[in-house]
Motif scaffolding. Structure first.
Motif, PDB file in Angstrom:
ATOM      1  N   HIS A  80      -4.995  -9.695   3.622  1.00  0.00           N
ATOM      2  CA  HIS A  80      -3.665  -9.425   3.075  1.00  0.00           C
ATOM      3  C   HIS A  80      -3.790  -8.935   1.620  1.00  0.00           C
ATOM      4  O   HIS A  80      -3.131  -7.990   1.214  1.00  0.00           O
ATOM      5  CB  HIS A  80      -2.826 -10.704   3.137  1.00  0.00           C
ATOM      6  CG  HIS A  80      -1.387 -10.495   2.788  1.00  0.00           C
ATOM      7  ND1 HIS A  80      -0.464 -10.039   3.688  1.00  0.00           N
ATOM      8  CD2 HIS A  80      -0.716 -10.667   1.632  1.00  0.00           C
ATOM      9  CE1 HIS A  80       0.716  -9.939   3.098  1.00  0.00           C
ATOM     10  NE2 HIS A  80       0.598 -10.322   1.850  1.00  0.00           N
ATOM     11  N   TYR A  81      -4.662  -9.597   0.873  1.00  0.00           N
ATOM     12  CA  TYR A  81      -4.855  -9.221  -0.531  1.00  0.00           C
ATOM     13  C   TYR A  81      -5.475  -7.821  -0.648  1.00  0.00           C
ATOM     14  O   TYR A  81      -5.170  -7.069  -1.581  1.00  0.00           O
ATOM     15  CB  TYR A  81      -5.724 -10.257  -1.247  1.00  0.00           C
ATOM     16  CG  TYR A  81      -5.977  -9.920  -2.698  1.00  0.00           C
ATOM     17  CD1 TYR A  81      -4.916  -9.771  -3.591  1.00  0.00           C
ATOM     18  CD2 TYR A  81      -7.266  -9.709  -3.180  1.00  0.00           C
ATOM     19  CE1 TYR A  81      -5.134  -9.432  -4.912  1.00  0.00           C
ATOM     20  CE2 TYR A  81      -7.491  -9.376  -4.498  1.00  0.00           C
ATOM     21  CZ  TYR A  81      -6.423  -9.239  -5.365  1.00  0.00           C
ATOM     22  OH  TYR A  81      -6.640  -8.895  -6.669  1.00  0.00           O
ATOM     23  N   LEU A 123      -0.133 -10.687   8.521  1.00  0.00           N
ATOM     24  CA  LEU A 123       0.969 -11.511   8.009  1.00  0.00           C
ATOM     25  C   LEU A 123       2.246 -10.679   7.893  1.00  0.00           C
ATOM     26  O   LEU A 123       3.350 -11.214   7.942  1.00  0.00           O
ATOM     27  CB  LEU A 123       0.623 -12.091   6.634  1.00  0.00           C
ATOM     28  CG  LEU A 123      -0.550 -13.051   6.557  1.00  0.00           C
ATOM     29  CD1 LEU A 123      -0.670 -13.621   5.159  1.00  0.00           C
ATOM     30  CD2 LEU A 123      -0.414 -14.189   7.553  1.00  0.00           C
ATOM     31  N   HIS A 124       2.107  -9.375   7.741  1.00  0.00           N
ATOM     32  CA  HIS A 124       3.274  -8.492   7.648  1.00  0.00           C
ATOM     33  C   HIS A 124       3.597  -7.819   8.970  1.00  0.00           C
ATOM     34  O   HIS A 124       4.751  -7.748   9.354  1.00  0.00           O
ATOM     35  CB  HIS A 124       3.055  -7.442   6.566  1.00  0.00           C
ATOM     36  CG  HIS A 124       3.389  -7.947   5.192  1.00  0.00           C
ATOM     37  ND1 HIS A 124       3.295  -7.178   4.070  1.00  0.00           N
ATOM     38  CD2 HIS A 124       3.826  -9.166   4.761  1.00  0.00           C
ATOM     39  CE1 HIS A 124       3.655  -7.881   3.009  1.00  0.00           C
ATOM     40  NE2 HIS A 124       3.956  -9.092   3.404  1.00  0.00           N
ATOM     41  N   LEU A 127      -5.811 -14.165   4.608  1.00  0.00           N
ATOM     42  CA  LEU A 127      -5.249 -14.034   3.255  1.00  0.00           C
ATOM     43  C   LEU A 127      -6.009 -12.980   2.441  1.00  0.00           C
ATOM     44  O   LEU A 127      -5.405 -12.204   1.698  1.00  0.00           O
ATOM     45  CB  LEU A 127      -5.279 -15.379   2.525  1.00  0.00           C
ATOM     46  CG  LEU A 127      -4.149 -16.366   2.815  1.00  0.00           C
ATOM     47  CD1 LEU A 127      -4.292 -17.609   1.943  1.00  0.00           C
ATOM     48  CD2 LEU A 127      -2.772 -15.764   2.582  1.00  0.00           C
ATOM     49  N   ILE A 128      -7.332 -12.951   2.607  1.00  0.00           N
ATOM     50  CA  ILE A 128      -8.137 -11.943   1.887  1.00  0.00           C
ATOM     51  C   ILE A 128      -7.801 -10.541   2.413  1.00  0.00           C
ATOM     52  O   ILE A 128      -7.661  -9.593   1.647  1.00  0.00           O
ATOM     53  CB  ILE A 128      -9.653 -12.269   1.989  1.00  0.00           C
ATOM     54  CG1 ILE A 128      -9.949 -13.535   1.176  1.00  0.00           C
ATOM     55  CG2 ILE A 128     -10.515 -11.110   1.501  1.00  0.00           C
ATOM     56  CD1 ILE A 128     -11.294 -14.161   1.423  1.00  0.00           C
TER      57      ILE A 128
END
Lengths: 287, 238
Positions: A228-229, A245-246, A225-226
């Protein structure tokens, strides 16, 4: 020695797949995939109906909608897709990644390494963790594509409808998408399996440093998630996708998947997780 | 910086952190993008409170329960701990933003810049000025959302394993981002979806009501269930 390893890996794989965490996570993942299938089949039926009503003459635009933008890896606008692809790093670690931590805690590791070797134990543990993480993501994806294929025709995509097929020139395996889409989908299924496996082994590697089961399981999820961010900081600077994630999704969501970036991240994840597991595992005293 | 661009205020920066995303209308040509900053913030708070209550119950908590002879007291203490934890986290966030404003010489005020809301957050708000109630929503609703979900997570942890409880919270947050509905608490935790920003947005009173239902409901269900909860079984399965 070879026989012992084969036996050990069979035991590990059996433990990894025949446990309640694997079954529960697989069920949850399948529910997300079924949500997506239901929504997309419904929207395809709505399109078909609309097509019959409004397009009596002219181009029926048949290639606009096909299996390749209706399966969960090809669409990016259903709730099922959102839940499945965002939670891949969490789903992958739940089935078996925590096993080394528990086995080390209760002393099971000691009884195994005396009967085989540390190398064999950690290698079989790595393989089993990788396979369990990969399967728990792969099976719902296959179920989704098979269900959607029962209702939506597998028409070869065309560049005439770029709004509906977000796979552009230079994107990973883009040539295959417009010529052999089935092979393209199969390659993406393999890619998703591999990365889900790698997410699972991240937890295994983390368990050598942290003695908290919840942290062991959730650290890879937060790490992804980080990552991704961190895309935010590369906006208007770098136009290739850096977030798994993409890029695990077969059509582009924001940026296009770059083969070099995917390979680099995959290799980095593998070297780190495999290196830590095998090096620290073999080096560390279990008694 | 362009002279015509106004300085971002304390509340503008908080708004940017807690905003979330505007309503998503599903379309084949418009992909859903997860509000990762908003998601990370709430998930991190949920993660930090996940372990302690269950660990305490399977270790020191048993002795405390025997000595105090009151399960309800133990449950109340854990609920209070949860609420205090969230309050401290938000206090730290507020202090960090104040320090940031002091360093960057940005005004520490509660005036929301409409340009900031429409240009940077892309809220597409029809309003030129924003009411004071939006300031309260920005300051309080993300905090209330965290408190509600933390209590719900702790209560769920009695019924299912803590990790699955965390998973359920992640699903609730993601569903809230995707679905524009007053029945999912996450919608109220996104100030960008308030009726002070968009015409069909969610009301202040609706948010307060839903958070109250969640907080009181989680507490009551937890109280009721914990009275009959088999602690020794949990100790064996830890």
């Amino acid at each position: 020695m070879h026989k012992t390893f084969v036996h050990l890996i069979k035991i590990e794989l059996k433990k990894a797949i025949k446990n309640k965490f694997f079954v529960t996570t697989l069920m949850v993942g399948s529910i997300f995939a079924l949500f997506s299938a239901w929504y997309m089949i419904d929207s395809y039926a709505a399109f078909e109906h609309q097509n019959k009503v409004y397009t009596n003459n002219g181009n029926p635009m048949i290639q606009q909608f096909s299996l390749f933008n209706h399966w969960i890896g090809g669409e990016a606008f259903s709730l099922g897709y959102t839940l499945f692809f965002t939670l891949i790093p969490l789903m992958a670690v739940l089935p078996y990644s925590w096993s080394y931590f528990i086995e080390n805690k209760i002393g099971y590791v000691k009884s195994i390494v005396t009967r085989s070797s540390k190398f064999q134990y950690y290698l079989s543990k790595y393989i089993a963790t990788f396979v369990s993480g990969g399967l728990v993501v792969l099976i719902p994806l296959i179920a989704n594509i098979l269900i959607v294929a029962c209702f939506v025709p597998a028409i070869t995509p065309t560049k005439l409808y770029p709004l509906y097929y977000a796979v552009d020139h230079g994107s990973l395996w883009s040539g295959l998408f417009y010529t052999h889409p089935i092979i393209y989908v199969l390659l993406y299924l393999i890619l998703d399996f591999v990365f889900a496996g790698l997410f699972a082994t991240m937890s295994l590697a983390v368990s050598f440093f942290i003695k908290n089961r919840i942290a062991i399981i959730l650290i890879p999820f937060f790490f992804i998630l980080i990552l991704h961010y961190s895309r935010t900081f590369l906006a208007y600077i770098y136009y290739n996708e850096i977030s798994p994630l993409h890029y695990l999704h077969s059509t582009a969501i924001e940026n296009y998947a770059n083969g070099g970036m995917v390979l680099t991240q995959g290799l980095l994840f593998f070297i780190l997780t495999f290196g830590i597991t095998m090096k620290l595992g073999v080096k560390r005293e279990v008694f | 910086m362009d002279e015509s661009t106004p300085a971002g205020t304390f509340i503008d920066y908080l708004f940017s952190m807690f905003a979330g995303i505007k309503e998503y209308v599903p379309s084949m040509t418009d992909e859903f993008l997860i509000p990762v900053k908003w998601l990370l913030l709430h998930l991190f708070i949920l993660y930090s409170t996940l372990y302690y209550p269950s660990r305490d119950l399977s270790s020191l908590g048993i002795n405390i329960l025997i000595r105090t002879k009151g399960r309800i007291i133990w449950w109340i203490s854990k609920c209070l701990w949860n609420i205090c934890y969230v309050l401290v986290v938000y206090l730290l966030i507020f202090i960090s933003v104040i320090i940031f404003c002091l360093i960057m010489k940005e005004p520490i005020s509660l005036n929301i810049n409409p340009m900031f809301v429409n240009d940077l957050l892309e809220a597409e708000s029809p309003y030129d000025t924003f009411s004071n109630q939006l300031v309260y929503i920005i300051l309080l609703f993300p905090m209330f959302l965290s408190i509600s979900l933390n209590l719900l997570q702790m209560t769920l942890s009695l019924l299912i394993k803590p990790l699955y409880s965390f998973g359920v919270m992640a699903v609730i947050l993601l569903s809230s981002a995707y679905l524009f509905t007053p029945y999912l608490a996450g919608n109220y935790g996104m100030p960008i979806r308030s009726n002070h920003v968009v015409e069909n947005g969610f009301t202040f009173s609706g948010g307060i009501l839903l958070f109250l239902i969640l907080i009181v409901g989680s507490f009551m269900i937890g109280c009721f269930y914990f009275r009959r909860y088999d602690i020794l079984d949990m100790e064996e399965n830890k």
